[in-house]
Design a protein around this motif. Structure first.
Motif, PDB file in Angstrom:
ATOM      1  N   LEU A  19      10.716 -42.625 -15.646  1.00 51.16           N
ATOM      2  CA  LEU A  19      11.650 -41.937 -15.438  1.00 51.16           C
ATOM      3  C   LEU A  19      11.488 -41.192 -14.311  1.00 51.16           C
ATOM      4  N   ILE A  20      12.446 -41.186 -13.333  1.00 52.94           N
ATOM      5  CA  ILE A  20      12.402 -40.473 -11.657  1.00 52.94           C
ATOM      6  C   ILE A  20      13.550 -39.467 -12.007  1.00 52.94           C
ATOM      7  N   SER A  21      13.285 -38.309 -11.515  1.00 55.37           N
ATOM      8  CA  SER A  21      14.502 -37.316 -11.376  1.00 55.37           C
ATOM      9  C   SER A  21      14.727 -37.048  -9.763  1.00 55.37           C
ATOM     10  N   VAL A  22      16.022 -37.535  -9.546  1.00 55.82           N
ATOM     11  CA  VAL A  22      16.290 -37.671  -7.752  1.00 55.82           C
ATOM     12  C   VAL A  22      17.300 -36.598  -7.559  1.00 55.82           C
ATOM     13  N   LEU A  23      16.790 -35.437  -7.107  1.00 61.70           N
ATOM     14  CA  LEU A  23      17.781 -34.088  -7.040  1.00 61.70           C
ATOM     15  C   LEU A  23      19.008 -34.344  -6.426  1.00 61.70           C
TER      16      LEU A  23
END
Length: 198
Positions: A19-23
């Motif tokens: 899972l990657i959080s891309v601001l």
């Protein structure tokens, strides 16, 4: 200069997914960890046959021309994680949704449209199953949340240095405010203000 600003990466060993959080996209992306380096550079291969392509994405469908601003769920989010097995909401994603000054922040729990093999329905949006969003709750940047073993949720409002534990009914059962500011330490009993830099 920082268009892929990533503020969280979380590995789900059971699903073998990341899972990657891309601001700046206000999105959470999920990719297949089972790919080789060559497969990840392509559109095929790995457990799900998609290579390096996204398995799922949510938060801001307008970012990829699949919706409008009215469909938006996330606003400059931080710290999304999968809720661990055996915890209330296991398998769901919990995220600190920073929002903006007029909207305020929230901690949101989403159930993703995924089957038991970890395959997602990209055409379906996630279902919000729980949210903590009191009227005076806001963090302009930073923040995190995690589900605890007792079913409560631990929340950190980064800029104000405030840590909360809230129960399922959204009642605060424990609260701590860090006494450390940018240039001093606040004494016990003094007002901490709660602004940026705490």
């Amino acid at each position: 200069a920082d268009w892929l600003h990533t503020n969280a990466v979380f590995y789900n060993e059971e699903l073998d997914q990341i899972l990657i959080s891309v601001l700046d996209f206000s999105e959470v992306w999920i990719i297949d960890h089972s790919t080789t380096k060559e497969e990840a550079a392509s559109h095929s291969g790995g457990k799900h046959g998609k290579g390096g392509d996204l398995l799922y994405r949510f938060g801001n469908p307008a970012a990829y021309k699949s919706g409008t601003n009215a469909d938006r769920l996330l606003y400059l989010q931080h710290g999304p994680v999968w809720i661990p097995k055996g915890y209330k909401g296991e398998g769901n994603i919990i995220v600190f949704n920073n929002g903006n000054q007029s909207r305020g922040s929230s901690v949101d729990e989403y159930k993703l449209p995924v089957d038991s093999e970890g395959k997602y329905d990209m055409k379906k949006k996630p279902e919000k199953v729980w949210s903590y969003a009191p009227s005076n709750f806001y963090a302009s940047n930073m923040g995190s949340a995690q589900r605890l073993e007792n079913g409560n949720t631990l929340i950190c409002q980064g800029p104000s240095g405030t840590i909360l534990e809230v129960n399922e009914r959204k009642e605060i059962v424990w609260k701590y405010i860090s006494p450390v500011t940018n240039n001093s330490i606040v004494r016990q009993g003094q007002s901490v203000g709660g602004g940026f830099g705490m």
